[in-house]
Design a protein around this motif. Structure first.
Motif, short mmCIF file in Angstrom:
data_model
loop_
_atom_site.label_atom_id
_atom_site.label_comp_id
_atom_site.label_asym_id
_atom_site.label_seq_id
_atom_site.Cartn_x
_atom_site.Cartn_y
_atom_site.Cartn_z
N LEU A 101 7.82 23.42 -0.63
CA LEU A 101 6.53 23.43 0.05
C LEU A 101 5.43 23.00 -0.90
O LEU A 101 4.57 22.20 -0.54
CB LEU A 101 6.25 24.83 0.60
N GLU A 102 5.48 23.50 -2.12
CA GLU A 102 4.45 23.16 -3.11
C GLU A 102 4.41 21.66 -3.40
O GLU A 102 3.35 21.05 -3.41
CB GLU A 102 4.70 23.93 -4.40
N ILE A 103 5.56 21.07 -3.61
CA ILE A 103 5.58 19.65 -3.97
C ILE A 103 5.43 18.76 -2.74
O ILE A 103 4.91 17.66 -2.83
CB ILE A 103 6.84 19.28 -4.78
N SER A 104 5.83 19.23 -1.57
CA SER A 104 5.68 18.39 -0.38
C SER A 104 4.24 18.40 0.14
O SER A 104 3.85 17.49 0.87
CB SER A 104 6.63 18.85 0.73
N LEU A 105 3.46 19.38 -0.24
CA LEU A 105 2.06 19.41 0.18
C LEU A 105 1.21 18.50 -0.69
O LEU A 105 0.31 17.83 -0.18
CB LEU A 105 1.52 20.84 0.14
N ILE A 151 0.83 -1.21 0.00
CA ILE A 151 0.00 0.00 0.00
C ILE A 151 0.86 1.26 0.00
O ILE A 151 0.48 2.27 -0.58
CB ILE A 151 -0.94 -0.01 1.23
N GLY A 152 2.04 1.21 0.60
CA GLY A 152 2.89 2.38 0.71
C GLY A 152 3.76 2.66 -0.49
O GLY A 152 4.42 3.71 -0.53
N ILE A 153 3.79 1.77 -1.47
CA ILE A 153 4.69 1.96 -2.62
C ILE A 153 4.45 3.27 -3.36
O ILE A 153 5.41 3.99 -3.64
CB ILE A 153 4.64 0.74 -3.56
N PRO A 154 3.21 3.67 -3.69
CA PRO A 154 3.04 4.96 -4.38
C PRO A 154 3.54 6.14 -3.56
O PRO A 154 4.11 7.09 -4.10
CB PRO A 154 1.54 5.06 -4.61
N PHE A 155 3.39 6.06 -2.24
CA PHE A 155 3.85 7.14 -1.37
C PHE A 155 5.37 7.12 -1.25
O PHE A 155 6.01 8.15 -1.16
CB PHE A 155 3.17 7.03 -0.01
N GLY A 156 5.96 5.93 -1.27
CA GLY A 156 7.41 5.81 -1.25
C GLY A 156 8.03 6.39 -2.51
O GLY A 156 9.07 7.05 -2.45
N ILE A 157 7.39 6.18 -3.64
CA ILE A 157 7.88 6.74 -4.90
C ILE A 157 7.86 8.27 -4.84
O ILE A 157 8.77 8.93 -5.32
CB ILE A 157 7.07 6.19 -6.09
N ASN A 193 -3.35 12.61 -2.71
CA ASN A 193 -2.85 13.83 -2.07
C ASN A 193 -3.52 14.08 -0.72
O ASN A 193 -2.87 14.55 0.22
CB ASN A 193 -3.03 15.04 -2.99
N LEU A 194 -4.80 13.78 -0.60
CA LEU A 194 -5.48 13.94 0.69
C LEU A 194 -4.90 12.98 1.73
O LEU A 194 -4.67 13.38 2.88
CB LEU A 194 -6.98 13.72 0.54
N ILE A 195 -4.66 11.74 1.33
CA ILE A 195 -4.03 10.79 2.26
C ILE A 195 -2.64 11.26 2.62
O ILE A 195 -2.23 11.20 3.79
CB ILE A 195 -4.00 9.38 1.63
N TRP A 196 -1.90 11.77 1.63
CA TRP A 196 -0.54 12.28 1.87
C TRP A 196 -0.58 13.42 2.89
O TRP A 196 0.23 13.46 3.82
CB TRP A 196 0.06 12.76 0.55
N ILE A 197 -1.50 14.36 2.71
CA ILE A 197 -1.59 15.50 3.62
C ILE A 197 -1.91 15.05 5.04
O ILE A 197 -1.32 15.52 6.01
CB ILE A 197 -2.64 16.52 3.11
N LEU A 198 -2.84 14.12 5.17
CA LEU A 198 -3.24 13.66 6.49
C LEU A 198 -2.16 12.83 7.19
O LEU A 198 -2.11 12.78 8.42
CB LEU A 198 -4.53 12.84 6.40
N CYS A 199 -1.30 12.19 6.42
CA CYS A 199 -0.29 11.29 7.01
C CYS A 199 1.11 11.89 7.03
O CYS A 199 2.10 11.16 7.00
CB CYS A 199 -0.28 9.97 6.25
N GLY A 200 1.24 13.18 7.07
CA GLY A 200 2.55 13.79 7.24
C GLY A 200 2.90 14.88 6.24
O GLY A 200 3.87 15.60 6.44
N GLY A 201 2.14 15.01 5.18
CA GLY A 201 2.44 16.04 4.19
C GLY A 201 2.27 17.44 4.72
O GLY A 201 3.02 18.35 4.39
#
Length: 124
Positions: free
Chosen positions: A110-114, A33-39, A71-79
């Protein structure tokens, strides 16, 4: 100028930040499940290592519900924390005249990390 900026960036914390993104990407890739976020962490590590001379653009497939959900999952989990960290350093560096170019790089990060999904890094 890009070479000098990248060298100063690298010596003043860019290497450690890229290493943090790299380790985070490796840990995320341990699960399916984390592979897309790891990339996305690997993409962030590449731009954090040498940010001068690069820019962030929307990819042709940037619109879509999958990128929005990711992106919503990314923001909620540390973005959000990561984006606020870049905003803090941009503010601190913008106080001095010498730090303004580095503050601009933090605003780019900031733009890409969000919201990293749907964005790509290109050379200037």
């Amino acid at each position: 100028m890009n070479l000098i900026g990248n060298l100063i960036w690298l010596l003043c914390g860019g290497f450690l930040a890229a290493l943090g993104y790299l380790i985070g990407g490796i840990v995320l890739c341990l699960t399916i499940i984390g592979i897309p976020f790891g990339i996305q962490c690997f993409k962030l590590a590449a731009i954090v290592l040498f940010p001068f001379g690069k820019r962030v653009v929307n990819s042709p497939s940037s619109s879509g519900c999958l990128n929005l959900v990711a992106n919503l999952i990314w923001i909620l989990c540390g973005g959000l924390y990561t984006a606020l960290n870049h905003l803090f350093w941009a503010f601190i560096l913008a106080i001095t005249i010498i730090g303004i170019p580095f503050a601009k790089q933090h605003l780019k990060l900031l733009e890409i990390s969000l919201s990293p999904f749907g964005k790509k890094v290109v050379e200037n």
